[in-house]
Design a protein around this motif. Structure first.
Motif, mmCIF file in Angstrom:
data_model
loop_
_atom_site.group_PDB
_atom_site.id
_atom_site.type_symbol
_atom_site.label_atom_id
_atom_site.label_comp_id
_atom_site.label_asym_id
_atom_site.label_seq_id
_atom_site.Cartn_x
_atom_site.Cartn_y
_atom_site.Cartn_z
ATOM 1 N N VAL A 169 12.618 3.368 0.238
ATOM 2 C CA VAL A 169 13.015 2.411 -0.563
ATOM 3 C C VAL A 169 12.361 2.561 -2.084
ATOM 4 N N ALA A 170 11.111 2.641 -1.977
ATOM 5 C CA ALA A 170 10.252 3.031 -3.337
ATOM 6 C C ALA A 170 9.629 4.070 -3.349
ATOM 7 N N THR A 171 9.472 5.026 -4.254
ATOM 8 C CA THR A 171 8.698 6.270 -4.443
ATOM 9 C C THR A 171 7.501 5.700 -4.784
ATOM 10 N N ARG A 172 6.155 6.534 -4.756
ATOM 11 C CA ARG A 172 4.909 6.250 -5.089
ATOM 12 C C ARG A 172 5.009 5.734 -6.631
ATOM 13 N N GLN A 173 5.521 6.374 -7.551
ATOM 14 C CA GLN A 173 5.510 6.043 -8.678
ATOM 15 C C GLN A 173 6.430 4.916 -9.204
ATOM 16 N N TYR A 185 5.551 -1.373 -9.793
ATOM 17 C CA TYR A 185 5.639 -2.867 -9.401
ATOM 18 C C TYR A 185 4.252 -3.553 -9.002
ATOM 19 N N LEU A 186 3.187 -2.641 -8.673
ATOM 20 C CA LEU A 186 1.827 -3.033 -8.848
ATOM 21 C C LEU A 186 1.180 -3.638 -9.840
ATOM 22 N N GLY A 187 1.642 -2.629 -10.848
ATOM 23 C CA GLY A 187 1.236 -2.951 -12.339
ATOM 24 C C GLY A 187 1.810 -4.228 -12.811
ATOM 25 N N GLN A 188 2.733 -4.874 -12.177
ATOM 26 C CA GLN A 188 3.482 -6.134 -12.520
ATOM 27 C C GLN A 188 3.077 -7.279 -11.962
ATOM 28 N N GLY A 189 2.125 -6.933 -10.832
ATOM 29 C CA GLY A 189 1.562 -8.134 -9.853
ATOM 30 C C GLY A 189 2.090 -7.994 -8.785
ATOM 31 N N ALA A 190 2.762 -7.158 -8.180
ATOM 32 C CA ALA A 190 3.300 -7.329 -6.771
ATOM 33 C C ALA A 190 2.104 -7.229 -5.745
ATOM 34 N N THR A 245 1.027 -1.373 -0.006
ATOM 35 C CA THR A 245 0.018 0.032 0.085
ATOM 36 C C THR A 245 0.995 1.410 0.185
ATOM 37 N N GLU A 246 0.442 2.378 -0.249
ATOM 38 C CA GLU A 246 1.118 3.654 -0.374
ATOM 39 C C GLU A 246 1.500 4.101 1.121
ATOM 40 N N ASP A 247 0.988 3.558 1.820
ATOM 41 C CA ASP A 247 1.396 4.145 3.421
ATOM 42 C C ASP A 247 2.268 3.018 3.946
ATOM 43 N N GLY A 295 12.870 -5.348 -11.427
ATOM 44 C CA GLY A 295 12.517 -4.175 -11.728
ATOM 45 C C GLY A 295 13.433 -2.961 -11.618
ATOM 46 N N PRO A 296 13.022 -1.708 -11.871
ATOM 47 C CA PRO A 296 14.023 -0.764 -11.720
ATOM 48 C C PRO A 296 14.989 -0.534 -10.287
#
Length: 324
Positions: A232-236, A241-246, A222-224, A264-265
């Motif tokens: 570690v990761a930005t919201r973007q 990663y969510l788009g890849q099924g995370a 989740t974003e929070d 991924g990146p």
């Protein structure tokens, strides 16, 4: 005939002795806190503090029998359904979720020492669950134990970093600690490659990958979640990663429903254990708390990272329901 309390009523006990005396009266002679307060001529609140101090110093070690929790109906069902070596299920509290989470963490701290042996090399991940577990551990030396930090450090809203988690676990077990003195995520892959080639960092990475057992929690996406709040990761990046099924985050890396790492990146910039290595161990001990992490916990189990699971009753039921 004089009671234990009356026999001690005239004694003057001070300093470290009063902590020991309080522990003995409570645990061995069965006096309650009010009775002890009368014997020692202190307040009941002071007795409570002395008892807590006795546990923190290792004078008293209270242990629950693991069989009562690993033999629980839900624990056995988890083990049989997911092919686990063992599961430890804590009854839920009739209260807020944080109370239940604290109970699960306490249960994990009680169980962990029985899963470790002299000569083990325990890889420790990061996060609030693991930090709280380390705080809850009773001091208990384990011979020739080494604790290894599995992920580099990062910013955190909780006031601690990954090296604190591993250091605290090592301190409670009087173990050797090998920390990873680098950030968890670098701004560029080039910088990460350069750091990996530094002699000191290369030696720490090599030591890190020598674990025999692992201790970790899995995070949500989740974003929070911690993976965003720690930087570690930005919201973007999370959205990618969510788009890849995370569905979960394990040691700073994203996994899908099957537990497969999503490359991924972030991977080339990450300083920490590779998830493929986490499958190559004698025991993978996962602590899972909260309904929002059930999907992530299931993914970690399916991915083969988990042999031993600690969780609460409601979460165990949700995992089993999702498996049918």
């Amino acid at each position: 005939m004089p009671t234990p309390a009356s026999r001690r009523s005239s004694r003057q006990v001070t300093g470290d002795d009063i902590v020991v005396e309080t522990a003995w009266l409570y645990y061995e002679e069965g006096l309650n806190q009010t009775e002890i307060a009368g014997v020692l001529d202190v307040s009941r609140a002071t007795v409570v503090n002395y008892l807590q101090e006795a546990r923190e110093r290792g004078y008293v070690q209270v242990r629950l029998a693991p069989a009562a929790f690993t033999g629980h109906r839900l624990a056995m069902a988890l083990r049989e359904t997911f092919g686990l070596a063992a599961a430890y299920v804590l009854p839920d509290m009739d209260g807020a979720a944080p109370d239940t989470a604290a109970r699960v963490v306490r249960g994990a701290a009680d169980w962990l020492p029985s899963l470790l042996s002299p000569g083990d090399r325990l890889g420790v991940a990061w996060g609030k669950t693991i930090y709280d577990l380390a705080e809850a551990l009773e001091p208990r030396p384990i011979e020739d134990l080494t604790v290894l930090q599995l992920v580099g450090s990062m910013a955190t809203p909780y006031g601690f970093s990954a090296d604190v988690c591993s250091s605290n676990v090592a301190r409670k077990f009087s173990a050797r600690c090998v920390n990873l003195h680098v950030p968890a995520i670098l701004s560029e892959a080039r910088i990460a490659r350069t750091l990996r080639e530094e002699a000191l960092i290369a030696a720490q990475l090599e030591a890190m990958n020598g674990f025999t057992k692992t201790l970790f929690a899995v995070g949500s996406c989740t974003e929070d979640s911690h993976v965003v709040s720690s930087g570690v990761a930005t919201r973007q990046e999370l959205a990618w990663y969510l788009g890849q099924g995370a569905v979960g985050v394990l040691c700073g890396r994203f996994i899908d429903r099957a537990g497969t790492p999503i490359r991924g990146p972030l991977d080339e910039r990450m300083m920490g254990v590779d998830l493929d290595r986490l499958r190559e161990r004698q025991a993978g001990i996962m602590v899972s708390t909260g309904a929002d992490r059930v999907s992530a916990a299931l993914a970690a189990i399916r991915g083969g990272y988990v042999t031993h699971l600690v969780t609460g009753q409601a979460d165990a039921e949700a995992m089993l329901a999702s498996a049918t």
